[in-house]
Design an enzyme around this catalytic site. Sequence first.
Site, short mmCIF file in Angstrom:
data_model
loop_
_atom_site.label_atom_id
_atom_site.label_comp_id
_atom_site.label_asym_id
_atom_site.label_seq_id
_atom_site.Cartn_x
_atom_site.Cartn_y
_atom_site.Cartn_z
N GLU A 75 37.63 33.29 -7.72
CA GLU A 75 36.85 34.89 -7.94
C GLU A 75 37.40 35.46 -8.96
O GLU A 75 37.12 36.73 -9.11
CB GLU A 75 36.92 35.13 -5.20
CG GLU A 75 36.70 36.88 -5.93
CD GLU A 75 37.34 36.79 -4.34
OE1 GLU A 75 36.91 38.49 -4.05
OE2 GLU A 75 36.83 35.83 -3.96
N GLN A 76 38.79 34.87 -9.10
CA GLN A 76 39.84 35.89 -9.76
C GLN A 76 39.07 36.10 -11.42
O GLN A 76 38.88 37.45 -12.23
CB GLN A 76 40.82 35.49 -10.46
CG GLN A 76 42.28 36.67 -11.21
CD GLN A 76 42.47 37.99 -10.09
OE1 GLN A 76 42.04 37.92 -8.64
NE2 GLN A 76 42.31 39.61 -11.30
N ALA A 97 44.43 41.10 -13.11
CA ALA A 97 45.21 40.37 -13.98
C ALA A 97 44.51 38.96 -14.82
O ALA A 97 43.42 38.86 -13.85
CB ALA A 97 45.86 39.71 -12.72
N SER A 102 47.02 36.27 -10.91
CA SER A 102 46.94 37.73 -10.45
C SER A 102 48.16 36.48 -9.05
O SER A 102 47.38 36.07 -8.82
CB SER A 102 45.38 37.67 -10.16
OG SER A 102 45.29 38.43 -8.60
N HIS A 104 47.19 38.08 -6.02
CA HIS A 104 46.18 38.32 -5.24
C HIS A 104 45.72 36.70 -4.76
O HIS A 104 45.34 36.39 -3.65
CB HIS A 104 44.85 38.73 -5.97
CG HIS A 104 45.02 40.02 -5.70
ND1 HIS A 104 44.56 40.95 -3.78
CD2 HIS A 104 44.97 41.57 -6.18
CE1 HIS A 104 44.59 42.45 -4.23
NE2 HIS A 104 44.66 42.58 -5.63
N ASP A 111 45.47 45.29 -1.46
CA ASP A 111 44.60 46.25 -2.11
C ASP A 111 44.03 46.68 -0.54
O ASP A 111 43.46 46.44 -0.13
CB ASP A 111 43.37 46.17 -3.03
CG ASP A 111 43.78 45.53 -4.73
OD1 ASP A 111 45.48 46.02 -4.52
OD2 ASP A 111 43.08 45.09 -5.26
N GLU A 161 48.63 51.56 -10.06
CA GLU A 161 48.22 50.94 -8.46
C GLU A 161 48.71 51.77 -7.62
O GLU A 161 49.17 50.68 -6.69
CB GLU A 161 47.93 49.50 -8.79
CG GLU A 161 46.99 49.31 -10.56
CD GLU A 161 46.08 47.45 -9.70
OE1 GLU A 161 47.30 46.89 -9.25
OE2 GLU A 161 45.98 47.09 -11.11
#
Length: 248
Positions: A75-76, A97, A102, A104, A111, A161
């Site tokens: 997914e990233q 990233a 990342s 995540h 987020d 962010e």
Amino acid sequence: MLTLTEQSIYTGNLILVNEHHGLQREPEDLLVPVRDRIPEILLQRCAATLLNELMQEIHGWRSIVPVSGYRPLAEQQRIWDDSLLENGPAFTRKYVALPGHSEHQTGLAIDLGLKQENIDFIRPDFPYTGICQTFRKKAAKYGFILRYPSGKERVTGIGHEPWHFRYVGTPHAEIMEQNDLTLEEYIEFVKQFPYGCNTYSVRNGSRKIRISYLSAREVFSVEFPDDLPCTVSGNNTDGFIITEWEEI
């Protein structure tokens, strides 16, 4: 007796994941939905539990929505590729990233966005006012930090962010907030306090908390007193952060 191996460096709430330090192990078996009604947005269980406790205190879910939690590598990669096509390389490097690097992918990052009709997936609106700012002020108490603050772009390698929060646990989040430290800076800060020689101490109610750094070796054992609660996190670079809790 606690036995640590070199692989233990890559696990724990304080692992540093950035452009220089990629994620080595993904936490699929530790993930739970942030909210039951949004089962596709996941976090590691400890982070999800504390996030919901914070939201309960401020009634945050009335106005705040989770936008993105855990992302597997595929997914990233898709988000990176899509952003390159839609936004170009400069924007993508600033706000997305690298795949494999990342936060995540750790399951410790979330987020958040202000609840509204249209939400930007990459840059959700999370202003420094109202309920969003209330969340920020309470975040460290529950173990969360604003991971990419303004003015620290050269340190983190990511643009500011306001919506991206990372679970690191307590008391580490409070120490970072009080000393204006990013996770990169905190990892280096703790190295001033080698385990067995020196500790960084803070008070938390009736407890004294001692924090220290243990350099990594191939295989080794560390023995803690049975009556001394202790947590150990790898830093994903070269060692471990030891947190000892002692009743005063």
